[in-house]
Design a protein around this motif. Structure first.
Motif, PDB file in Angstrom:
ATOM      1  N   CYS A  59      53.968  30.453  47.600  1.00  0.00           N
ATOM      2  CA  CYS A  59      54.257  31.499  48.334  1.00  0.00           C
ATOM      3  C   CYS A  59      53.577  31.558  49.890  1.00  0.00           C
ATOM      4  O   CYS A  59      52.241  30.977  49.547  1.00  0.00           O
ATOM      5  CB  CYS A  59      54.220  32.895  48.040  1.00  0.00           C
ATOM      6  N   ASP A  60      53.921  31.565  50.953  1.00  0.00           N
ATOM      7  CA  ASP A  60      53.184  31.906  52.042  1.00  0.00           C
ATOM      8  C   ASP A  60      52.156  32.815  52.182  1.00  0.00           C
ATOM      9  O   ASP A  60      51.010  32.572  52.665  1.00  0.00           O
ATOM     10  CB  ASP A  60      54.059  31.913  53.175  1.00  0.00           C
ATOM     11  N   GLU A  61      52.738  34.016  51.578  1.00  0.00           N
ATOM     12  CA  GLU A  61      51.492  34.905  51.542  1.00  0.00           C
ATOM     13  C   GLU A  61      51.604  35.337  49.849  1.00  0.00           C
ATOM     14  O   GLU A  61      52.180  36.417  49.457  1.00  0.00           O
ATOM     15  CB  GLU A  61      51.994  36.289  52.204  1.00  0.00           C
ATOM     16  N   PRO A  62      50.662  34.416  49.033  1.00  0.00           N
ATOM     17  CA  PRO A  62      50.724  34.459  47.639  1.00  0.00           C
ATOM     18  C   PRO A  62      49.935  35.756  47.233  1.00  0.00           C
ATOM     19  O   PRO A  62      48.693  36.137  47.336  1.00  0.00           O
ATOM     20  CB  PRO A  62      49.857  33.364  47.168  1.00  0.00           C
ATOM     21  N   ASN A  63      51.009  36.550  46.443  1.00  0.00           N
ATOM     22  CA  ASN A  63      50.171  37.821  45.770  1.00  0.00           C
ATOM     23  C   ASN A  63      49.115  37.692  44.740  1.00  0.00           C
ATOM     24  O   ASN A  63      48.146  38.393  44.733  1.00  0.00           O
ATOM     25  CB  ASN A  63      51.236  38.529  45.116  1.00  0.00           C
ATOM     26  N   CYS A  64      49.183  36.385  44.180  1.00  0.00           N
ATOM     27  CA  CYS A  64      48.262  36.054  43.200  1.00  0.00           C
ATOM     28  C   CYS A  64      46.893  35.849  43.865  1.00  0.00           C
ATOM     29  O   CYS A  64      45.885  36.154  43.326  1.00  0.00           O
ATOM     30  CB  CYS A  64      48.909  34.892  42.395  1.00  0.00           C
ATOM     31  N   VAL A  65      46.878  35.079  44.776  1.00  0.00           N
ATOM     32  CA  VAL A  65      45.768  34.682  45.610  1.00  0.00           C
ATOM     33  C   VAL A  65      45.041  36.022  46.096  1.00  0.00           C
ATOM     34  O   VAL A  65      43.977  36.415  45.956  1.00  0.00           O
ATOM     35  CB  VAL A  65      46.241  33.868  46.753  1.00  0.00           C
ATOM     36  N   PHE A  66      45.854  37.018  46.521  1.00  0.00           N
ATOM     37  CA  PHE A  66      45.208  38.350  46.956  1.00  0.00           C
ATOM     38  C   PHE A  66      44.576  39.402  45.806  1.00  0.00           C
ATOM     39  O   PHE A  66      43.616  39.877  45.940  1.00  0.00           O
ATOM     40  CB  PHE A  66      46.194  39.155  47.764  1.00  0.00           C
ATOM     41  N   ALA A  67      45.408  38.823  44.678  1.00  0.00           N
ATOM     42  CA  ALA A  67      44.846  39.663  43.448  1.00  0.00           C
ATOM     43  C   ALA A  67      43.619  38.881  42.711  1.00  0.00           C
ATOM     44  O   ALA A  67      43.051  39.579  42.024  1.00  0.00           O
ATOM     45  CB  ALA A  67      45.921  39.855  42.497  1.00  0.00           C
TER      46      ALA A  67
ATOM     47  N   LEU B 258      43.429  38.125  34.343  1.00  0.00           N
ATOM     48  CA  LEU B 258      44.999  38.142  34.287  1.00  0.00           C
ATOM     49  C   LEU B 258      45.683  39.042  35.525  1.00  0.00           C
ATOM     50  O   LEU B 258      46.707  39.067  35.432  1.00  0.00           O
ATOM     51  CB  LEU B 258      45.641  38.585  32.879  1.00  0.00           C
ATOM     52  N   SER B 259      44.702  39.267  36.366  1.00  0.00           N
ATOM     53  CA  SER B 259      45.606  39.966  37.798  1.00  0.00           C
ATOM     54  C   SER B 259      46.440  39.290  38.295  1.00  0.00           C
ATOM     55  O   SER B 259      47.464  40.052  38.776  1.00  0.00           O
ATOM     56  CB  SER B 259      44.328  40.339  38.457  1.00  0.00           C
ATOM     57  N   CYS B 260      46.180  38.063  38.304  1.00  0.00           N
ATOM     58  CA  CYS B 260      47.392  37.078  38.841  1.00  0.00           C
ATOM     59  C   CYS B 260      48.640  37.019  38.290  1.00  0.00           C
ATOM     60  O   CYS B 260      49.626  37.305  38.904  1.00  0.00           O
ATOM     61  CB  CYS B 260      46.727  35.747  39.024  1.00  0.00           C
ATOM     62  N   VAL B 261      48.551  37.171  36.946  1.00  0.00           N
ATOM     63  CA  VAL B 261      49.917  37.444  36.087  1.00  0.00           C
ATOM     64  C   VAL B 261      50.581  38.611  36.583  1.00  0.00           C
ATOM     65  O   VAL B 261      51.957  38.548  36.657  1.00  0.00           O
ATOM     66  CB  VAL B 261      49.346  37.207  34.808  1.00  0.00           C
ATOM     67  N   MET B 262      49.652  39.751  36.631  1.00  0.00           N
ATOM     68  CA  MET B 262      50.513  40.946  36.978  1.00  0.00           C
ATOM     69  C   MET B 262      50.908  40.725  38.297  1.00  0.00           C
ATOM     70  O   MET B 262      51.887  41.439  38.665  1.00  0.00           O
ATOM     71  CB  MET B 262      49.517  41.887  36.697  1.00  0.00           C
ATOM     72  N   ALA B 263      50.471  40.166  39.501  1.00  0.00           N
ATOM     73  CA  ALA B 263      50.736  40.168  40.706  1.00  0.00           C
ATOM     74  C   ALA B 263      51.824  39.535  41.137  1.00  0.00           C
ATOM     75  O   ALA B 263      52.708  39.580  42.120  1.00  0.00           O
ATOM     76  CB  ALA B 263      49.411  39.854  41.528  1.00  0.00           C
ATOM     77  N   CYS B 264      52.039  38.377  40.330  1.00  0.00           N
ATOM     78  CA  CYS B 264      53.011  37.435  40.749  1.00  0.00           C
ATOM     79  C   CYS B 264      54.316  38.005  40.474  1.00  0.00           C
ATOM     80  O   CYS B 264      54.775  38.206  39.280  1.00  0.00           O
ATOM     81  CB  CYS B 264      52.877  36.302  40.016  1.00  0.00           C
ATOM     82  N   PRO B 265      55.322  38.137  41.639  1.00  0.00           N
ATOM     83  CA  PRO B 265      56.683  38.710  41.379  1.00  0.00           C
ATOM     84  C   PRO B 265      57.572  37.734  40.663  1.00  0.00           C
ATOM     85  O   PRO B 265      58.643  38.148  40.240  1.00  0.00           O
ATOM     86  CB  PRO B 265      57.164  38.853  42.728  1.00  0.00           C
ATOM     87  N   TYR B 266      57.264  36.553  40.600  1.00  0.00           N
ATOM     88  CA  TYR B 266      58.157  35.400  39.900  1.00  0.00           C
ATOM     89  C   TYR B 266      57.815  35.421  38.302  1.00  0.00           C
ATOM     90  O   TYR B 266      58.558  34.454  37.754  1.00  0.00           O
ATOM     91  CB  TYR B 266      58.325  34.047  40.625  1.00  0.00           C
ATOM     92  N   GLY B 267      56.752  35.990  37.761  1.00  0.00           N
ATOM     93  CA  GLY B 267      56.318  35.635  36.497  1.00  0.00           C
ATOM     94  C   GLY B 267      56.155  34.175  36.370  1.00  0.00           C
ATOM     95  O   GLY B 267      56.084  33.571  35.079  1.00  0.00           O
ATOM     96  N   SER B 268      55.466  33.467  37.310  1.00  0.00           N
ATOM     97  CA  SER B 268      55.200  31.936  37.116  1.00  0.00           C
ATOM     98  C   SER B 268      53.825  31.556  36.656  1.00  0.00           C
ATOM     99  O   SER B 268      53.740  30.328  36.715  1.00  0.00           O
ATOM    100  CB  SER B 268      55.693  31.476  38.532  1.00  0.00           C
ATOM    101  N   ILE B 269      52.981  32.520  36.418  1.00  0.00           N
ATOM    102  CA  ILE B 269      51.572  32.044  35.964  1.00  0.00           C
ATOM    103  C   ILE B 269      51.542  31.948  34.438  1.00  0.00           C
ATOM    104  O   ILE B 269      51.908  32.974  34.055  1.00  0.00           O
ATOM    105  CB  ILE B 269      50.778  33.088  36.774  1.00  0.00           C
ATOM    106  N   VAL B 270      51.089  31.166  33.949  1.00  0.00           N
ATOM    107  CA  VAL B 270      51.180  30.926  32.443  1.00  0.00           C
ATOM    108  C   VAL B 270      49.644  31.183  31.908  1.00  0.00           C
ATOM    109  O   VAL B 270      48.534  30.706  32.549  1.00  0.00           O
ATOM    110  CB  VAL B 270      51.558  29.548  32.155  1.00  0.00           C
TER     111      VAL B 270
END
Ligand code: SF4
Ligand code: SF4
Length: 148
Positions: free
Chosen positions: A63-71, A97-109
């Motif tokens: 993403c251009d504005e990646p929620n995982c990076v912000f989290a 696992l903050s990034c796992v919760m933040a990703c709207p696509y569920g793409s972090i493993v």
């Protein structure tokens, strides 16, 4: 931004993209050695959600504005400004696992063995994303950036 796009209308749920993704991120990059002999089992960064006849391969959208990076609390996740990829510095990851919760696509493993995360890096160091190359049904398309 570069990314892999899934085409669920032609995905047959064979899971070969998962297998080859794991191989591409293994130590030896050899399918037999990776699965049978490597001590640390390779983890795929693409996951096929299968409910036949519907199948959908899920992976990072970079993403251009990646929620995982912000989290991310440790700076382990970052947006590479040159390539547009969202990348993960494993050495900085504390496995919160903050990034796992933040990703709207569920793409972090979650890598349960390492107690960290893994994510799609579009096969850093290789010419082309392996999942796209190895899909037998052209159900994955690589968009290198610019075109949407
Ligand atoms: S390899 Fe291609 S067809 Fe097979 S599950 Fe993955 S995306 Fe679907
Ligand atoms: S699990 Fe790792 S990458 Fe994810 S938010 Fe926590 S420190 Fe950052």
């Amino acid at each position: 931004m570069p990314k892999v796009v899934a085409k669920p209308e032609v995905c047959i749920g064979c899971h070969l993209c998962e297998i080859w993704c794991a191989v591409a991120h293994s130590r030896t990059r050899d399918i037999l050695k990776a699965f049978k002999y490597e001590k640390k089992k390779p983890v795929p960064r693409i996951v096929v959600d299968e409910n036949l006849p519907e199948c959908f391969a899920i992976q990072c959208r970079h993403c251009d504005e990646p929620n995982c990076v912000f989290a991310c609390i440790s700076g382990a996740l970052y947006k590479d400004t040159e390539t547009g990829k969202v990348l993960h510095d494993e050495s900085k990851c504390v496995g919160c696992l903050s990034c796992v919760m933040a990703c709207p696509y569920g793409s972090i493993v979650i890598d349960f063995e390492e107690k960290k995360i893994v994510k799609c890096d579009l096969c850093e160091g290789l010419e082309f994303p392996t999942c796209v190359k190895m899909c037998p049904n052209n159900a994955l398309v690589y968009i290198s950036g610019g075109e949407e």
